[in-house]
Design an enzyme around this catalytic site. Structure first.
Site, PDB file in Angstrom:
ATOM      1  N   SER A 194       0.842  -1.190   0.000  1.00 33.51           N
ATOM      2  CA  SER A 194       0.000   0.000   0.000  1.00 33.51           C
ATOM      3  C   SER A 194       0.880   1.243   0.000  1.00 33.51           C
ATOM      4  CB  SER A 194      -0.907  -0.005   1.231  1.00 33.51           C
ATOM      5  OG  SER A 194      -1.831   1.038   1.190  1.00 33.51           O
ATOM      6  N   CYS A 320      -8.605  -0.304  25.141  1.00 30.92           N
ATOM      7  CA  CYS A 320      -9.138   0.925  25.742  1.00 30.92           C
ATOM      8  C   CYS A 320      -9.356   2.018  24.695  1.00 30.92           C
ATOM      9  CB  CYS A 320      -8.178   1.446  26.810  1.00 30.92           C
ATOM     10  SG  CYS A 320      -7.734   0.240  28.054  1.00 30.92           S
TER      11      CYS A 320
END
Length: 467
Positions: A194, A320
């Site tokens: 990419s 988180c």
């Protein structure tokens, strides 16, 4: 403002910017047309393909440009599986592949195929022998990344490619993170990458398929890109991607040595400056610009926002910071701490002053986050373990249901000293991250992780005090 997230997207290289602006003027026409503007566009496309193929190590007619690296992975896996459907519908991948690979694997299983995930060691590296053992007579394809996108560990591509060759199985290599740093080891059958990972524009992926590899492109046939990537190509972006790949390759040797030194500085100083930190990934066989560490008793989202306020852009694999509340599949496969996870990936041109500035603010930021969460004070080095007597086996239950990481681990740390050596603490938690972080805490603090079992709500994690 120091940007330390090149593994997600590297800043646009100056050469890419120049090439993009030039190609906007010269490469706007349809390269499939025979008039003057079309021929000019076709010359630019052919030149970009040849330059990129040279960097990849393949023939120009083996390489196509796709709208993204994710699209290249999806199309490469689907096409290779379809081309070898008579062999079988079994796919082998490592447990730490990019999510695009794992999503393709899940789609195969939903469609009735089978997938084997090969485990990795604590550094995130797959064993060549274990990978070879997963290959079967009905294996249609194997997939392995050159280097991990979260922890930087390099994979044994050459050894795995040889095992795949012996078994007659094509190997797809995801080179997104490493292609800008140098050639990929040979032996692969398919390769993807990419452009925005090496400083090219977003929206350009690469898919290379070696001649002789059975491949059946999915979807309706299209006359463009050898039938493997339908639609009008973004020619200016492709030209810029090829130009920037050549430029970063020319700079790679010098930048490798320089950035590797800066990362070594971080690897050495972060654990010395911040207590209760685990640096993860292979310390030697790794990408030169990437470092990942996890901090006990830290909320990853709060930590990233705090560092951003200090002027440092970093990323995290911590649950988180995820809406799914699940820890990174990479950290989970490695069995390392996920809470307070920070990934630093330095772009070209990062200075020693940038790194020293980060080291200056990190201890203060981590201490502030820990204080806000009510974390225990840094623990001294654990004493030698004592053998408990049967009478010592007391048990304390901590109810952490409904609390996100790192609260369950903080509550465990606060009460472990309330039971005698040999006593047990059971933590009740419905946060998926606890399954990873409680055992990791035990290893870091020299306590014994006894195991887990289902509770009326959530899961009960049992820990025995050893020191």
């Amino acid at each position: 403002m120091p940007y330390f997230d090149a593994a997600s997207a590297a800043p646009l290289h100056p050469v890419a910017r120049q090439a993009l602006l030039a190609a906007l003027d010269e490469g706007w026409a349809d390269p499939a047309r025979l008039y003057r503007e079309g021929r000019r566009a076709r010359l630019l496309l052919d030149a970009a393909r040849e330059a990129t193929a040279e960097a990849v190590g393949c023939r120009p007619d083996e390489l196509v440009f796709t709208p993204s690296g994710t699209r290249a992975l999806h199309d490469g896996i689907a096409g290779a599986l379809a081309g070898r459907r008579r062999v079988g519908r079994h796919l082998v991948v490592s447990a730490v592949e990019h999510s695009a690979v794992l999503h393709s694997a899940a789609a195969l299983e939903t469609a009735g195929g089978s997938v084997t995930e090969v485990a990795v060691d604590r550094t995130g590296r797959v064993g060549p022998g274990a990978f070879a053992a997963a290959l079967r007579p009905d294996t249609a394809l194997a997939a392995l990344q050159t280097a991990n996108h979260e922890v930087g560990t390099e994979q044994p591509v050459a050894e795995v490619a040889e095992a795949c060759r012996t078994a007659g199985v094509p190997l797809l290599v995801d080179a997104a993170q490493s292609l800008g740093w140098g050639p990929v080891p040979g032996g692969w059958s398919l390769l993807t990458a990419s452009a925005h990972k090496w400083g090219g524009p977003a929206g350009v992926g690469l898919l290379a398929v070696r001649k002789g590899v059975r491949f059946a492109a999915r979807g309706p046939a299209d006359e463009r890109e050898f039938g493997r990537a339908p639609g009008f190509p973004d020619l200016p972006a492709i030209v810029a991607a090829a130009a920037s790949l050549r430029a970063v390759r020319a700079e790679a040797a010098a930048e490798d040595a320089r950035l590797r030194g800066l990362v070594e500085r971080l690897r050495e100083r972060v654990p010395a400056l911040v207590p209760d930190v685990e640096v993860v990934g292979d310390p030697v066989r790794r990408l030169p610009h990437l470092l990942t560490f996890s901090c006990l008793y830290v909320d990853g989202e709060t930590l990233l926002h705090a560092l951003d306020r200090e002027g440092f852009s970093v990323s995290s694999g911590s649950s988180c910071t995820s809406s799914t509340l699940r820890p990174s599949h990479v950290l989970q496969a490695m069995g390392v701490l996920s809470e307070g996870n920070v990934r630093i990936s330095l772009p070209l041109g990062t200075t020693a002053e940038d790194v020293e500035g980060f080291l200056e603010v990190l201890p203060r930021v981590v201490a502030s986050v820990r204080e806000h969460l009510g974390a225990p004070a840094p623990a001294p080095a654990p004493a030698p373990a004592e053998e408990p007597s049967p009478a010592d086996e007391e048990e304390l239950v901590v109810d952490s249901l409904g609390k996100r990481c790192p609260i369950p681990v903080i509550e465990l740390a606060k009460v472990i000293g309330d039971v005698p050596v040999g006593g047990l603490v059971t933590v009740l938690s419905d946060d998926e991250a606890a399954r990873l972080d409680i055992p990791a805490w035990c290893e870091m603090r020299s306590q014994e992780y006894v195991g887990e079992h289902p509770a009326e709500r959530g899961v009960a994690y049992r820990v025995r005090r050893r020191s």
